[in-house]
Design an enzyme around this catalytic site. Structure first.
Site: not given
Length: 633
Positions: A80, A603
């Site tokens: 793949c 944050d």
């Protein structure tokens, strides 16, 4: 076997007729000057001949339960061009040596044998079948097989736009494209490669070339993409797509977990909350899919219910792996090597006996999801290309920031798309940009809404006790999330009625004067802190169950996150509102939303000041439910 040529002769008779009827009997036009013969009289005359000469379906492909296997899936390769986390074990997959894989001639020899016995549909799979160099030639050779009606392919879509025109000329009649997300960043995380826009280009090319419907396979996995259900459904409004939602299934190495499986009924309930007019379509014979359509939409949606509602009783599929093994059941671990017998010089009759014996051993149904998860089986990459999730989740940054809940990402054309493609996707009803609310005044306010069209699904607890309350809401002196033996347990809400539930929670972030001024003027280097905090709050509400273990799973109809700057305290005041209709409340969703929005704001500002305080995370109000309403004084 002797009857098969007669059957082929009858097929040619039917095809050569000018007119036909539903029975398949040939109906001919009279010669010039002859009187016209009624079709019913002509049919009556031919019916005895058809009954006498029609060949029965091959006994070799009919199992002990009467199931006739006329559908063959052939894996062309184990390789793949993607490295999906969910398709193979974490430690990787040892590939079969090339000498042990089926050659092109062996593939065609087996295909001819199966078609001769009655197989009329072949689907090519992988690995990724389109990386096989001779895939176009294989399709062309299959197209020449008399009696083969359908040649399909299942692909990840990376090479589809480039190869589809020649594949169509070679005889390819059906396409399934695997796509688990509409978010480019999430796509890249899942498959460990870029290529999202190539897949979308492949879908466009298939539609452009007239394939209808174009089937899109989406394996739905809790914690990864179940919040995109409604986005996928929206695609069917203006596109001839069949979006096929597939229940997550266990295979060796994918660390299957029942909690990751989103059942067909759960998906259907989520979609029906947004589109109550969703209607079921008649089921096709031997179909694995339960199909639905929204009136006025061009495409449809389907559900592959392999786990919750198996379709073993009508299974008509057989599989040949890339190394030549015959699998009569996708979930079975018994295989027989056709390659070895073929290379040992087995005759056609001997091969048929081997195939017939394998089909005869096929069980009436698979063992069930829990038993299957304990069975030793091939990883899916070694059976055929399928999308299954390994026990890992995207990083928090992905789930919070990469997906805009107000529009379907990844459907806007990029520079790699031609202007024709840009025009194609435009006007399909896909929202292009979100609309944020805000102002440039010193007192900035941000309010974001995520109604039911944000395709979210969340979880909520059965009961919570506030510090203060008004109204008839009663409290309990026992913990409801603990069983009689003192073990943690979810509250059973199965007997509770569905009611409208609304919860409001708040939090305060004391930023300090420096950080407050930068947020107020939108001058933080990280970007607009208020917008990011809003988005984080909405996303947090939708994944509450993944953070709070004993919360129940419900579908949120509405999420609103508001942030207001308070200059007197140099603070940001956050308020989160969640609404749903169900048997359990949504206060945990509201509290989680407010708390995560506050932490995100922290944050965003921590580089400016470490003296930031998050406080007053609390429930403001809760309405709906048997225990009454709550409003904090």
């Amino acid at each position: 076997m002797a009857a098969r040529p007669v059957s082929r002769m009858l097929e040619r008779l039917v095809r050569s007729s000018v007119r036909g009827c539903s029975s398949g009997a040939p109906v001919t036009q009279p010669h010039p000057g002859e009187p016209s013969q009624p079709a019913t009289e002509d049919l009556s005359r031919k019916r005895p001949f058809l009954k006498e000469h029609v060949a029965p379906f091959s006994t070799f492909l009919t199992d002990n339960f009467g199931r006739q296997h006329n559908y063959l899936r052939i894996s062309l390769t184990e390789k793949c061009n993607l490295r999906c986390q969910y398709c193979m074990p974490e430690e990787g997959v040892p590939l079969t040596p090339k000498a042990d894989l089926l050659t092109t001639e062996e593939i065609l020899t087996l295909a001819r044998l199966f078609v001769k016995e009655g197989v009329d549909k072949i689907r090519l799979t992988g690995g990724e079948p389109l990386i096989r160099p001779d895939v176009v030639d294989i399709v062309a050779q299959l197209h020449r097989l008399e009696g083969l009606k359908t040649i399909g392919i299942t692909t990840n879509g990376i090479n589809l736009a480039r190869l589809l025109p020649v594949l169509q000329k070679a005889g390819l009649t059906a396409i399934n494209i695997s796509l688990d997300t509409l978010v480019p960043a999430k796509f890249e995380f899942i498959v460990r490669r870029k290529g999202f826009h190539k897949v979308m280009e492949g879908i466009h090319k298939a539609i452009e070339l007239g394939y209808s419907p174009v089937k899109v396979n989406c394996v739905v996995m809790r914690g990864l993409n179940e919040d995109e259900l409604l986005d996928f459904v929206t695609l069917t409004k203006g596109l001839p797509l069949d979006i096929r939602f597939i229940e997550y299934m266990p295979f060796d190495g994918n660390k299957w977990n029942f909690k990751k499986m989103v059942s067909y009924k759960e998906m259907l309930d989520t979609i029906r909350q947004q589109w109550p007019e969703l209607e079921k379509l008649p089921e096709e014979e031997c179909s694995t899919a339960k199909a639905f359509r929204i009136p006025g939409f061009l495409g449809q949606v389907s559900f592959i219910t392999s786990m919750s509602e198996h379709f073993c009783g009508t299974c008509n599929r057989l599989r040949i792996t890339a190394d030549g093994n015959l699998k009569v059941c996708l979930f079975g671990n018994s295989e027989v090597s056709l390659r070895d017998h073929l290379r040992a010089g087995a005759s056609e009759e001997e091969l048929l006996k081997i195939i017939g014996a394998a089909v005869g051993r096929k069980k009436p149904r698979h063992a069930g999801m829990f038993s299957i998860s304990q069975m030793k089986n091939r990883p899916m990459i070694l059976i055929e290309l399928f999308l299954l999730l390994q026990d890992s989740s995207p990083p928090a940054s992905l789930s919070i920031f990469s997906r805009d809940p107000l529009h379907v990402q990844g459907l806007r054309p990029t520079v790699s798309f031609s202007s024709q493609m840009a025009t194609f996707w435009k006007g399909r009803g896909i929202p292009q940009t979100p609309s944020w609310m805000g102002s440039g005044c010193p007192q900035r306010h941000y309010s974001s809404h995520a109604d039911s069209d944000t395709n979210s699904k969340c979880l909520s607890p059965g009961s919570r006790v506030p510090a203060a309350h008004s109204g008839p809401w009663s409290t309990s002196d026992q913990l409801t999330h603990v069983d009689s033996e003192g073990q943690a347990a979810m509250v059973d809400v199965g007997g509770k009625p569905d009611t409208e539930r609304v919860a409001v929670a708040s939090a305060v972030v004391l930023l300090g004067p420096v950080a407050f001024k930068l947020v107020q003027q939108n001058q933080l280097k990280k970007g607009d802190a208020l917008v990011v905090a809003q988005l984080a709050g909405i996303q947090a509400a939708k994944i509450t169950s993944q953070l709070i273990p004993l919360c129940h799973h419900v579908a949120l109809n509405h999420v609103q996150v508001q942030l207001e700057l308070d200059s007197s305290r140099h603070a940001a005041v956050i308020q989160a509102t969640c609404r749903a209709r169900g048997p359990t409340g949504v206060e945990m969703e509201a509290l989680t939303s407010a708390a995560v929005a506050a932490l995100t704001l922290y944050d965003m500002c921590k580089a400016v000041s470490r003296d930031i305080v998050v406080e007053e995370v609390k429930l403001i109000s809760k309405t709906g439910g048997q225990r009454g309403d709550f409003h904090r004084a």
